[in-house]
Design a protein around this motif. Structure first.
Motif, mmCIF file in Angstrom:
data_model
loop_
_atom_site.group_PDB
_atom_site.id
_atom_site.type_symbol
_atom_site.label_atom_id
_atom_site.label_comp_id
_atom_site.label_asym_id
_atom_site.label_seq_id
_atom_site.Cartn_x
_atom_site.Cartn_y
_atom_site.Cartn_z
ATOM 1 N N THR A 367 0.810 -1.220 0.000
ATOM 2 C CA THR A 367 0.000 0.000 0.000
ATOM 3 C C THR A 367 0.840 1.265 0.000
ATOM 4 O OG1 THR A 367 -0.205 -0.279 2.400
ATOM 5 C CG2 THR A 367 -2.043 -1.037 1.046
ATOM 6 N N THR A 368 2.113 1.171 0.371
ATOM 7 C CA THR A 368 2.971 2.362 0.349
ATOM 8 C C THR A 368 3.772 2.489 -0.944
ATOM 9 O OG1 THR A 368 4.652 1.100 1.562
ATOM 10 C CG2 THR A 368 3.211 2.528 2.852
ATOM 11 N N GLN A 369 4.015 1.377 -1.631
ATOM 12 C CA GLN A 369 4.902 1.424 -2.791
ATOM 13 C C GLN A 369 4.304 0.814 -4.059
ATOM 14 O OE1 GLN A 369 8.737 -0.317 -1.720
ATOM 15 N NE2 GLN A 369 8.443 0.211 0.433
ATOM 16 N N GLY A 370 3.157 0.179 -3.962
ATOM 17 C CA GLY A 370 2.684 -0.626 -5.070
ATOM 18 C C GLY A 370 2.014 0.106 -6.207
ATOM 19 N N ARG A 371 1.319 1.197 -5.934
ATOM 20 C CA ARG A 371 0.477 1.755 -6.992
ATOM 21 C C ARG A 371 1.280 2.387 -8.118
ATOM 22 N NH1 ARG A 371 -2.729 7.039 -4.707
ATOM 23 N NH2 ARG A 371 -1.006 8.185 -3.756
ATOM 24 N N ALA A 372 2.503 2.847 -7.852
ATOM 25 C CA ALA A 372 3.313 3.454 -8.909
ATOM 26 C C ALA A 372 3.776 2.430 -9.930
ATOM 27 C CB ALA A 372 4.517 4.160 -8.302
ATOM 28 N N VAL A 373 3.836 1.146 -9.541
ATOM 29 C CA VAL A 373 4.309 0.108 -10.458
ATOM 30 C C VAL A 373 3.182 -0.825 -10.874
ATOM 31 C CG1 VAL A 373 6.667 0.195 -9.587
ATOM 32 C CG2 VAL A 373 5.015 -1.320 -8.487
ATOM 33 N N GLY A 374 1.935 -0.443 -10.631
ATOM 34 C CA GLY A 374 0.815 -1.215 -11.128
ATOM 35 C C GLY A 374 0.390 -2.363 -10.258
ATOM 36 N N VAL A 375 0.567 -2.256 -8.934
ATOM 37 C CA VAL A 375 0.100 -3.275 -7.998
ATOM 38 C C VAL A 375 -0.844 -2.583 -7.017
ATOM 39 C CG1 VAL A 375 0.723 -5.001 -6.277
ATOM 40 C CG2 VAL A 375 2.238 -4.577 -8.226
ATOM 41 N N GLY A 376 -2.120 -2.916 -7.075
ATOM 42 C CA GLY A 376 -3.122 -2.290 -6.215
ATOM 43 C C GLY A 376 -3.716 -3.280 -5.239
ATOM 44 N N VAL A 377 -4.276 -2.749 -4.165
ATOM 45 C CA VAL A 377 -4.888 -3.564 -3.123
ATOM 46 C C VAL A 377 -6.335 -3.118 -2.951
ATOM 47 C CG1 VAL A 377 -4.817 -4.303 -0.710
ATOM 48 C CG2 VAL A 377 -2.687 -3.882 -1.949
ATOM 49 N N LEU A 378 -7.244 -4.080 -2.995
ATOM 50 C CA LEU A 378 -8.658 -3.857 -2.703
ATOM 51 C C LEU A 378 -8.998 -4.717 -1.496
ATOM 52 C CD1 LEU A 378 -11.603 -2.936 -3.290
ATOM 53 C CD2 LEU A 378 -11.751 -4.837 -4.923
ATOM 54 N N ALA A 379 -9.203 -4.084 -0.345
ATOM 55 C CA ALA A 379 -9.411 -4.819 0.904
ATOM 56 C C ALA A 379 -10.795 -4.530 1.447
ATOM 57 C CB ALA A 379 -8.352 -4.431 1.937
ATOM 58 N N ALA A 380 -11.409 -5.560 2.030
ATOM 59 C CA ALA A 380 -12.734 -5.439 2.636
ATOM 60 C C ALA A 380 -12.657 -5.922 4.078
ATOM 61 C CB ALA A 380 -13.766 -6.246 1.861
ATOM 62 N N LEU A 381 -13.365 -5.220 4.964
ATOM 63 C CA LEU A 381 -13.391 -5.615 6.375
ATOM 64 C C LEU A 381 -14.685 -5.153 7.008
ATOM 65 C CD1 LEU A 381 -11.176 -3.325 8.629
ATOM 66 C CD2 LEU A 381 -11.981 -2.638 6.399
ATOM 67 N N GLN A 382 -14.978 -5.689 8.194
ATOM 68 C CA GLN A 382 -16.194 -5.347 8.925
ATOM 69 C C GLN A 382 -15.932 -4.348 10.037
ATOM 70 O OE1 GLN A 382 -18.414 -8.761 10.291
ATOM 71 N NE2 GLN A 382 -18.006 -9.932 8.441
#
Length: 474
Positions: A367-382
């Motif tokens: 989440t700190t370094q991934g989006r610039a190189v095309g790695v995204g995180v989609l997280a779901a929680l309650q």
């Protein structure tokens, strides 16, 4: 014996003999009658000019029947009025959409301005504390233009000098009840100007079917569902990270599967990959064939999959260094979206401390370094509490579905989100009314947007798997 005192001096009087009444005679200033008449005529003229300026169409239309009466008699006036009414009714019956857009909503806005807002403006402002009554004079925020949409009233307001946005967001409940609306949302138009949105009905209380599969394989904003104003809502997933928080039964699956559905053609074209982490073995396992080997269910497999994503991210960063600053999806370097369902089980409720630390460290790195190189995180929680998800602030874009407590709204969307109208704790718990309804707060916008994600059924997921296989074969 009697002394004339200015009006404000009477409060400073101290009587040493309580049984003696204090007699007060206010000073009387006699204004010449001609000056009073001139002031009245000037105000009347300015008011007429302002009325004509603000309503250049409504004023002549309202005066036309009287002019016809004077010129041709009451029969002609009545005939013209009846013709206009019948024509308008026929127009509304034949083509309601154009009638509402061109005339109906304008008439409704004028009626709401006169009968609701201007009529109750002074008492609501004074009682709510947004206006001031000083020395017999009311100092009120200025009511501006009222515009009606198909579902809400949009009211522009000029604040008093010295007021702030927080003064209004703290009193949204007072304002809403004062004008008979279920809620009030406040946003800034420009310095000193606000926009108040009063919903008249809920356009998102009916579930919507799954969005049709895109025909073009792109990783741009994917269509999720519908906004309150009826426009399709598209969520950016490439170049960001998204956190979805909601109580049990709030419709998190609708958001997850709608995003996957929007990326399906890009996945078939090799421009995107979805890596699924499904510790509950319920939500994402139904479409397991879409993810291939990039599917993990046990905590050990989830940790390994996240660490594999970190290695891909670091390898890309080393290749991109000094060459490019943003990622462009290609077949060699596709966009990778890690979908983590019930992330709290992996980061907080996981009994194995070593695994918990590995997973948390990998998620923090991504989440700190991934989006610039095309790695995204989609997280779901309650549960959005900090001790459950201590890296929630690393997600630029956040979505709050139905939550159990009002305090949780600001935990998910940031401070002041609920005061701005994100009432996620008031979303209906009935699935047919509230499942999939949520407030989206994006990185570049402080104002939350209310959206309902489309419902992706089991049959839709099976159709997605079949379509994916056929796309790959083609």
């Amino acid at each position: 014996m009697f002394r004339k005192l200015p009006g404000d001096e009477t409060r400073n009087l101290v009587s040493t003999t309580p049984d003696t009444a204090v007699v007060f005679r206010p000073a009387v200033v006699r204004t010449p009658a001609i000056l009073t008449i001139l002031i009245f005529l000037a105000r009347l003229f300015i008011g007429l000019v302002r009325l004509l300026w603000r309503h250049p169409v409504a004023v002549p239309v309202a005066l036309a029947p009287g002019a016809l009466w004077l010129a041709y008699g009451w029969r002609w006036s009545l005939a013209v009025v009846a013709l206009v009414v019948v024509s308008g009714a026929a127009w509304a019956l034949v083509h309601r959409a154009s009638f509402s857009r061109l005339l109906g909503l304008r008439l409704l806005a004028w009626w709401r301005l006169v009968w609701v807002y201007r009529r109750h403006w002074q008492p609501v402002m004074i009682v709510s504390g947004l206006g001031r009554h000083i020395r017999g004079r009311d100092y009120l925020p200025r009511l501006g233009k009222v515009t009606c949409t198909s579902w809400a009233d949009v009211v522009s307001v000029k604040m008093l000098n010295g007021q702030s946005l927080k003064d209004w967001t703290d009193r949204t409940d007072h304002i809403a009840h004062g004008f008979g609306a279920p809620s009030c949302r406040v946003s800034t138009a420009r310095a000193g100007r606000l926009v108040l949105t009063f919903p008249r009905r809920d356009p998102l209380d009916v579930p919507m079917p799954a969005v049709p599969l895109p025909t073009v394989g792109e990783v741009g904003p994917v269509e999720i569902g519908t906004c309150e104003d009826g426009r399709p809502y598209r969520l950016k997933v490439h170049g960001t990270h998204v956190l979805v928080a909601g109580a049990t039964g709030s419709g998190k699956g609708s958001w997850l599967w709608s995003i996957i559905r929007g990326l399906l053609p890009a996945m078939a074209a090799g421009l995107a990959e979805v890596w699924a982490l499904d510790p509950k073995l319920m939500e994402l396992s139904y479409g397991r064939d879409l993810f291939g080997p990039c599917y993990a269910a046990t905590p050990e497999d989830c940790a390994e999959l996240l660490e594999a994503a970190v290695k891909v991210m670091q390898e890309r960063a080393a290749r991109f260094a000094g060459v490019q600053r943003s990622h462009v999806p290609t077949v060699d370097d596709p966009f990778i979206l890690l979908v983590v369902d019930e992330v709290a089980f992996l980061t907080a409720y996981q009994p194995d401390k070593h695994l918990r630390q590995r997973i948390t460290a990998a998620l923090a790195t991504l989440t700190t370094q991934g989006r610039a190189v095309g790695v995204g995180v989609l997280a779901a929680l309650q549960d959005p509490r900090k001790e459950v998800m201590n890296i929630r602030n690393l997600f630029p874009d956040k979505i709050a579905l139905r939550l159990d407590e009002s305090e949780q709204v600001d935990m998910v969307l940031g401070d002041g989100a609920r005061d701005r109208g994100a009432h996620a704790d008031l979303i209906s718990s009935r699935p047919e009314q509230g499942a999939g309804v949520g407030y989206v707060r994006l990185e570049g916008s402080p104002d939350p947007v209310r959206v309902r994600a489309a419902f992706v059924s089991d049959a839709d997921i099976r159709a997605m798997v079949a379509a994916y296989v056929s796309m790959e074969a083609a």
